[in-house]
Design a protein around this motif. Structure first.
Motif, PDB file in Angstrom:
ATOM      1  N   TYR A 238       0.699  -1.146  -0.003  1.00 41.28           N
ATOM      2  CA  TYR A 238       0.092   0.059  -0.137  1.00 41.28           C
ATOM      3  C   TYR A 238       0.816   1.286  -0.158  1.00 41.28           C
ATOM      4  CZ  TYR A 238      -0.014   2.418   4.401  1.00 41.28           C
ATOM      5  OH  TYR A 238       0.403   3.195   5.454  1.00 41.28           O
ATOM      6  N   GLY A 297      -8.208  -5.390  -3.891  1.00 40.33           N
ATOM      7  CA  GLY A 297      -7.136  -4.326  -3.728  1.00 40.33           C
ATOM      8  C   GLY A 297      -5.955  -4.711  -4.829  1.00 40.33           C
ATOM      9  N   ILE A 319      -9.330   0.414  -4.488  1.00 37.82           N
ATOM     10  CA  ILE A 319      -8.642   0.368  -3.248  1.00 37.82           C
ATOM     11  C   ILE A 319      -9.023   1.263  -1.986  1.00 37.82           C
ATOM     12  CG2 ILE A 319      -6.234   1.162  -2.479  1.00 37.82           C
ATOM     13  CD1 ILE A 319      -5.322   0.508  -5.063  1.00 37.82           C
ATOM     14  N   SER A 323      -9.627  -2.148   0.489  1.00 41.94           N
ATOM     15  CA  SER A 323      -8.314  -2.594   0.792  1.00 41.94           C
ATOM     16  C   SER A 323      -7.304  -1.460   1.223  1.00 41.94           C
ATOM     17  CB  SER A 323      -7.870  -3.319  -0.386  1.00 41.94           C
ATOM     18  OG  SER A 323      -7.557  -2.635  -1.429  1.00 41.94           O
ATOM     19  N   PHE A 324      -7.872  -0.387   1.695  1.00 47.73           N
ATOM     20  CA  PHE A 324      -7.035   0.627   2.262  1.00 47.73           C
ATOM     21  C   PHE A 324      -6.917   0.645   3.637  1.00 47.73           C
ATOM     22  CE2 PHE A 324      -7.113   5.250   3.630  1.00 47.73           C
ATOM     23  CZ  PHE A 324      -5.626   5.244   4.116  1.00 47.73           C
TER      24      PHE A 324
END
Length: 412
Positions: A238, A297, A319, A323-324
């Motif tokens: 990330y 993500g 994202i 999935s952040f």
């Protein structure tokens, strides 16, 4: 000690602090990178190393925490207030930087302090919430990071546009002032909680040797190792994406306002992600739940490889949505379920150290890829790390299911 629902004043102020801890102190750097480069100089690869310096500070901070928490377990509220206050001050200080080395020192200090603040704020806030609602509370706290990204994106015309050379300085100064105010607010609402914690610690001091079994719990493949390893690779993935996405968009000629809106869009989507992810992990407390968000993500990151701005934007939104914020909040909630109550802060600190190590490893690899193959491949390289994180989370879920079946057989 009385516990509260997920929605309370402590989690609200904790969420405001995470605006600073995650959105402002950590991820604003990627947004401000083009403006910083124009004023201070250096290549994107060199400035990316400052991101690594930030996470070295983060790693050092997490490694210092366990002995500190063990020695002063009843003073976390006051230590947190001092830490968050200093974090706001260092953000203001970093706005005065004129050289890469000077900025690097500020980034190291910010990383060190944000590591302390992350663990302190989460442990204080989640300890005040009923066990069945800690996933939702974790989601509310972590979505502060999404709000910080959203706010940072709104600064884009001031920080990216070449006509505002010093804009990033003003933005960081404003963020620092906000951080000081949030630190004071959280200290006020958690003061009573700190007094209750001190009383409980004084009442049950004898058994202080729970830490070593927890170490073995974290590194045991049959227990939490796959979850912790997943956290490492998510940290690597990330941070590469968030460091190089805006420079990539700027290199493609995207106007600063649109680049800022894309960044804010990730933050806006993350606001929903925090709440939905928290509810999901309360209902399905499994590694499979975590793996599903990481898989989506990975697909979102791959949007940048299509050479089509629409796919890049849709990938960024995905994202932000799934999935952040999801992996940190779900990892936090899963640890809270599997780790003894008294050892949670120390355990979270060790997990955060692993996460920090991933955030050091990721930019080093990403910087090399950017220098050799360009910004597009640098951003896309984060998909590899995200995919590995998803696979490891799935393995953790598989291990959980096997243990649950074994327990059912024994009890059945």
């Amino acid at each position: 000690m009385g516990t509260k629902s997920a929605m309370n004043w402590i989690t609200l102020w904790a969420s405001l602090l995470f605006v600073v801890i995650l959105g402002f102190s950590r991820l604003s750097y990627g947004m401000f990178l083009p403006g910083i480069q124009r004023v201070i100089g250096g290549s994107y690869g060199q400035l990316g190393i400052l991101g690594t310096v930030n996470f070295i500070g983060y790693l050092v901070g997490t490694l210092c925490l366990p002995p500190l928490i063990t020695r002063y377990p009843a003073r976390t509220v006051i230590m947190n207030w001092i830490t968050c206050l200093l974090l706001g001050i260092t953000l203001i200080g970093s706005a005065t930087s004129d050289h890469v080395i000077e900025l690097g020192l500020w980034r190291f200090a910010i990383g060190w302090l944000s590591a302390f603040a992350t663990v302190f704020v989460l442990s204080i806030a989640l300890d005040a919430v009923r066990p069945a609602e800690r996933g939702a509370a974790s989601g509310l706290i972590w979505l502060g990071g999404s709000a910080g990204i959203l706010a940072t994106g709104l600064f884009a015309p001031l920080t990216i546009d070449p006509s505002h050379l010093q804009g990033w300085r003003y933005a960081w100064a404003i963020m620092g002032v906000f951080g000081i105010m949030a630190a004071c607010g959280f200290a006020l609402v958690s003061r009573t909680r700190g007094n209750e914690l001190a009383c409980s610690q004084n009442g049950s001091k004898p058994q202080e040797k729970e830490v070593e079994p927890v170490h073995r719990l974290l590194w045991n493949p049959k227990k939490l190792l796959f979850l912790i390893a997943s956290y490492f690779f998510f940290g690597a993935g990330y941070i590469v994406y968030f460091t190089y996405l805006i420079p990539y968009l700027v290199s493609k000629g995207i106007p600063s306002l649109y680049a800022g809106l894309i960044w804010s869009g990730i933050g806006f989507a993350g606001l929903f992600n925090g709440w939905i992810g928290g509810k999901a992990i309360d209902r399905w407390p499994s590694g499979y739940t975590l793996a599903s968000g990481l898989t989506l993500g990975t697909i979102g990151v791959c949007g940048v490889t299509a050479n089509n701005m629409l796919f890049t934007v849709l990938g960024a939104a995905m994202i932000g949505l799934v999935s952040f914020i999801t992996p940190p909040l779900m990892t936090t909630a899963l640890l809270r379920r599997h780790v003894p109550h008294r050892a949670y802060a120390s355990c979270l600190s060790l997990a955060t150290a692993v996460f920090a190590a991933g955030q050091i490893f990721g930019p080093l690899v990403g910087g090399v890829v950017v220098e050799r193959y360009g910004l597009q491949f640098g951003v896309a390289s984060s998909a590899i790390f995200m995919a590995i994180a998803a696979a490891l989370a799935g393995l953790f879920g598989h291990r959980q299911r096997k243990l649950e079946r074994r327990e059912l057989t024994i009890n059945g």
